[in-house]
Design an enzyme around this catalytic site. Structure first.
Site, mmCIF file in Angstrom:
data_model
loop_
_atom_site.group_PDB
_atom_site.id
_atom_site.type_symbol
_atom_site.label_atom_id
_atom_site.label_comp_id
_atom_site.label_asym_id
_atom_site.label_seq_id
_atom_site.Cartn_x
_atom_site.Cartn_y
_atom_site.Cartn_z
ATOM 1 N N SER A 57 0.878 -1.058 -0.139
ATOM 2 C CA SER A 57 -0.129 0.070 -0.188
ATOM 3 C C SER A 57 0.895 1.087 0.179
ATOM 4 C CB SER A 57 -1.006 0.025 1.281
ATOM 5 O OG SER A 57 -1.349 1.396 1.462
ATOM 6 N N TYR A 66 -2.110 -1.168 10.312
ATOM 7 C CA TYR A 66 -2.261 -1.359 8.748
ATOM 8 C C TYR A 66 -1.046 -1.115 8.162
ATOM 9 C CZ TYR A 66 -4.084 -1.276 4.253
ATOM 10 O OH TYR A 66 -4.288 -1.301 2.806
#
Length: 294
Positions: A186, A199
């Site tokens: 990401s 995350y």
């Protein structure tokens, strides 16, 4: 399901909306994500190859499955419990003349991952491409608010399956003439995220795993690459953020909008195909123009 090939930045923001559980449901989103560009025609880049895609029921995973099928691959898609979304994706794949195997289960379990690989090989006789893409995220304002349960769940969903799946897939990938592993990290792995601490940490570990695994498997001629999406319109967004944030999602990128799943899927096609035969340990960045120097 509508799919557009052109982007008009003057009409890009989605209505305020929220879903109350993860994983989210693509069928409940407004507007529906665009899983393919109808202007793209397959050219046999992945003809008769077999791919296992986690999180393949919706979002980026669905777009990858459709793109791979259009390029001639058969696909197996692993998902948690989004049966309606998974069956819709399977219908899209079969509509393109390719076979699709549905694999329901919790990938945080090693046994589930091992079974997903074995079921794929039993169905198709081989495995050429592993795409580890399933994810979840839970915003918190402070590290003090992240419970031990959430921390474990974040890593058990985002990171652990990549190890389990890779280990189970390696004996089969070593037999493939065109082996490829593609991992989804990401943009948060590179620039961080103040409200997605666990995350971002998990996604950072995936970026490091990509680079390390590529060196480890280079001698086996198994290429390992990654994709680091920016803000992409998927079920993860309304199932993660409050309505007002969803409404503005992606508007702070240089392109001024959220990306569509198909705009990521093209990266996965390239990395799985022989067109990227001299690439390993690399990460592509479909993120709307954010420069992260990674």
């Amino acid at each position: 399901m509508p799919n557009k090939s052109k982007k008009d930045n003057s009409e890009q923001q989605q209505p305020a909306q929220q879903q109350d559980r993860q994983p989210g449901r693509e069928s409940e989103m407004n507007p529906l994500p665009e899983y393919e560009n109808p202007d793209f025609k397959g050219s046999g880049l992945l003809q008769d190859r077999v791919a296992l895609i986690t999180g393949g029921d919706s979002g980026i995973g669905r777009a990858i499955a459709v793109a791979y099928a259009r390029e001639g691959a058969h696909v197996a898609i692993a998902y948690l419990d989004e049966v309606e979304d998974a069956e819709y994706t399977a219908g899209l794949v079969s509509g393109l003349g390719r076979e699709c195997l549905l694999l329901k289960g919790d990938l945080s379990s090693k046994n589930t991952c091992v079974k997903a690989v074995s079921d794929t090989v039993e169905k198709f006789g081989k495995l050429d491409i592993l795409v580890s893409n399933a994810a979840e995220q839970h915003p918190k304002d402070s590290v003090e608010e992240i419970s031990e349960e959430q921390l474990r769940k974040t890593f058990e969903t985002n990171v652990f399956p990549m190890f389990y799946l890779t280990a189970a897939a390696l004996p089969h990938l070593r037999k493939s003439a065109h082996p490829a592993i593609i991992l989804t990290t990401s943009v948060t792995a590179y620039r961080g995220s103040p409200h997605l601490l666990d995350y971002s940490a998990a996604k950072g570990s995936i970026a490091s795993f990509t680079r390390s695994l590529s060196g480890n498997l280079a001698g086996d001629n198994i290429r390992v690459n990654g994709v680091a999406p920016g803000p992409i319109w998927t079920p993860l967004i309304p199932s993660t953020f409050p309505e007002e944030k969803v409404e503005k999602f992606g508007s702070d990128t240089p392109l001024g909008r959220a990306g569509q799943p198909w705009e990521c899927a093209t990266c996965y096609v390239f990395l799985a195909s022989d067109q990227s035969s001299y690439m390993t340990g690399q990460i592509l960045h479909p993120n709307g123009g954010e420069i992260i120097n990674g």
